[in-house]
Design an enzyme around this catalytic site. Sequence first.
Site, PDB file in Angstrom:
ATOM      1  N   ILE A 159       1.700  -1.304 -14.420  1.00 18.21           N
ATOM      2  CA  ILE A 159       2.474  -0.418 -13.535  1.00 18.21           C
ATOM      3  C   ILE A 159       2.762  -1.136 -12.222  1.00 18.21           C
ATOM      4  O   ILE A 159       3.672  -0.763 -11.499  1.00 18.21           O
ATOM      5  CB  ILE A 159       1.746   0.923 -13.248  1.00 18.21           C
ATOM      6  CG1 ILE A 159       0.452   0.691 -12.464  1.00 18.21           C
ATOM      7  CG2 ILE A 159       1.548   1.748 -14.499  1.00 18.21           C
ATOM      8  CD1 ILE A 159      -0.092   1.962 -11.827  1.00 18.21           C
ATOM      9  N   ASP A 160       1.980  -2.184 -11.928  1.00 18.10           N
ATOM     10  CA  ASP A 160       2.145  -2.879 -10.635  1.00 18.10           C
ATOM     11  C   ASP A 160       3.418  -3.697 -10.548  1.00 18.10           C
ATOM     12  O   ASP A 160       3.805  -4.127  -9.462  1.00 18.10           O
ATOM     13  CB  ASP A 160       0.958  -3.827 -10.404  1.00 18.10           C
ATOM     14  CG  ASP A 160      -0.330  -3.057 -10.196  1.00 18.10           C
ATOM     15  OD1 ASP A 160      -1.407  -3.659 -10.372  1.00 18.10           O
ATOM     16  OD2 ASP A 160      -0.260  -1.849  -9.890  1.00 18.10           O
ATOM     17  N   MET A 187      -1.075   2.914  -6.002  1.00 19.63           N
ATOM     18  CA  MET A 187      -1.731   1.760  -6.603  1.00 19.63           C
ATOM     19  C   MET A 187      -0.949   0.491  -6.271  1.00 19.63           C
ATOM     20  O   MET A 187       0.237   0.536  -6.004  1.00 19.63           O
ATOM     21  CB  MET A 187      -1.856   1.942  -8.115  1.00 19.63           C
ATOM     22  CG  MET A 187      -3.022   2.829  -8.501  1.00 19.63           C
ATOM     23  SD  MET A 187      -3.243   2.887 -10.272  1.00 19.63           S
ATOM     24  CE  MET A 187      -4.925   3.511 -10.369  1.00 19.63           C
ATOM     25  N   HIS A 228      -5.047   7.392 -10.440  1.00 23.35           N
ATOM     26  CA  HIS A 228      -4.648   7.194 -11.833  1.00 23.35           C
ATOM     27  C   HIS A 228      -3.588   8.170 -12.338  1.00 23.35           C
ATOM     28  O   HIS A 228      -3.135   8.036 -13.480  1.00 23.35           O
ATOM     29  CB  HIS A 228      -5.894   7.218 -12.726  1.00 23.35           C
ATOM     30  CG  HIS A 228      -6.768   6.016 -12.518  1.00 23.35           C
ATOM     31  ND1 HIS A 228      -7.473   5.811 -11.349  1.00 23.35           N
ATOM     32  CD2 HIS A 228      -6.996   4.935 -13.290  1.00 23.35           C
ATOM     33  CE1 HIS A 228      -8.131   4.665 -11.431  1.00 23.35           C
ATOM     34  NE2 HIS A 228      -7.852   4.108 -12.581  1.00 23.35           N
TER      35      HIS A 228
HETATM   36  O1  F6P Z   1      -3.440  -3.133 -12.459  1.00 24.40           O
HETATM   37  C1  F6P Z   1      -3.071  -1.824 -12.598  1.00 24.40           C
HETATM   38  C2  F6P Z   1      -3.955  -0.950 -11.780  1.00 24.40           C
HETATM   39  O2  F6P Z   1      -3.555   0.351 -12.005  1.00 24.40           O
HETATM   40  C3  F6P Z   1      -3.947  -1.262 -10.286  1.00 24.40           C
HETATM   41  O3  F6P Z   1      -2.778  -0.831  -9.671  1.00 24.40           O
HETATM   42  C4  F6P Z   1      -5.181  -0.531  -9.836  1.00 24.40           C
HETATM   43  O4  F6P Z   1      -5.690  -1.015  -8.625  1.00 24.40           O
HETATM   44  C5  F6P Z   1      -6.142  -0.840 -10.977  1.00 24.40           C
HETATM   45  O5  F6P Z   1      -5.346  -1.021 -12.153  1.00 24.40           O
HETATM   46  C6  F6P Z   1      -7.160   0.259 -11.220  1.00 24.40           C
HETATM   47  O6  F6P Z   1      -8.019  -0.243 -12.210  1.00 24.40           O
HETATM   48  P1  F6P Z   1      -9.103   0.702 -12.893  1.00 24.40           P
HETATM   49  O7  F6P Z   1      -8.370   1.568 -13.869  1.00 24.40           O
HETATM   50  O8  F6P Z   1     -10.039  -0.285 -13.565  1.00 24.40           O
HETATM   51  O9  F6P Z   1      -9.753   1.510 -11.812  1.00 24.40           O
END
Ligand code: F6P
Length: 348
Positions: free
Chosen positions: A127-128, A170, A273
């Site tokens: 998504i980034d 995020m 999320h």
């Molecule tokens: O890399 C995608 C991402 O959603 C980032 O934007 C976010 O910081 C990270 O994953 C969150 O990771 P996790 O689901 O392990 O908390």
Amino acid sequence: MRVGVFTGGGDAPGLNAAICGLGRRLTAQGAELVGFRDGWRGLIEDQVFPLDGVNFQHLLTHGGTLLGSSGDNPYRHPERDVPKCLATVAKHKLDAVVAIGGEGTLGAADKLWTQHQLPIVGVPKTIDNDLSATDFTFGFFSAVEVVTRAMDDLRSTAESHSRVMVVECMGRHAGWITAYAGVAAGAEAILVPERPAHLEELCANLGKLRTAGARAAIVAVAEGCRVFEDGKCLSSMDKDEFGEFKTGGVADLLARKIQKRMGWESRAVVLAHLQRAGRPIAFDRIFALRLGAKAARLVLERRFGYMAALRAGEVIEVPLREAVAERKVLTGQFLDRYETFFLPISTP
Ligand code: F6P
């Protein structure tokens, strides 16, 4: 042909559509698709997710990933886990593997190809939107849609109470989601990891808007943004177990500081999320389908070591090493362009 597939890293809307595109194209050519659970862990620990009989078409509309995902990576303990991956591929007599993931997942795929000639093809996912060599990644626009709608909705309560709403998005290292959604929602300030945010300047900008009669303001901030006050960095510089900067908390920090410095009541909202949750928007379904079908074609043509990618509207293939060479971040030119035409993005 027998082809293995897995989805690694943070999940994203569209993963199931990519599996659908891959599965439909491969089965149409008589190939067999075998799923592996939870990212690289499925190959390390030989955890198969049988896909025979799965109606790939039904996957299209579902968020998340049927196969599950994880942040595991064979190159965290290569001497132990790389041989395990290779053994799993041999045990299941796989002719090829398709890795659907972000920079971590595809970085390991590139190493297994270059160091062990594992016949592997990549599909970019995050998504980034911070993967090089592709214009966009699926999941990004679905996340932008979630954040934009959230900011639109938050504006009504902010205006009811004449408040500043600081919305945390995020993006640890790249502010694509924050920039796109912030511009789309008309955020009064957009703060991204690519540029340090100075409280003095942010509050001065917000003060001008307030003086001009604004009842509310939306501040869009990426979780990885670094906030400075009087030249001192206030953001967390702690690192997690993977050596990544610990993120989270920047919206709360900003809301408290804005309220204290300006006397303007402020609140923080962390979308977390939600940006990865739910069904993919139509664009991402079609985009992911196309990438999955392209990966199938690369496998059928035995063109390994490549990743499907989007370039100027066309789906092409690029070498995996090119895709993982460097993170794609917001360039100064991009920020200047938006700053000039749209919004006061915090400047250095
Ligand atoms: O890399 C995608 C991402 O959603 C980032 O934007 C976010 O910081 C990270 O994953 C969150 O990771 P996790 O689901 O392990 O908390």
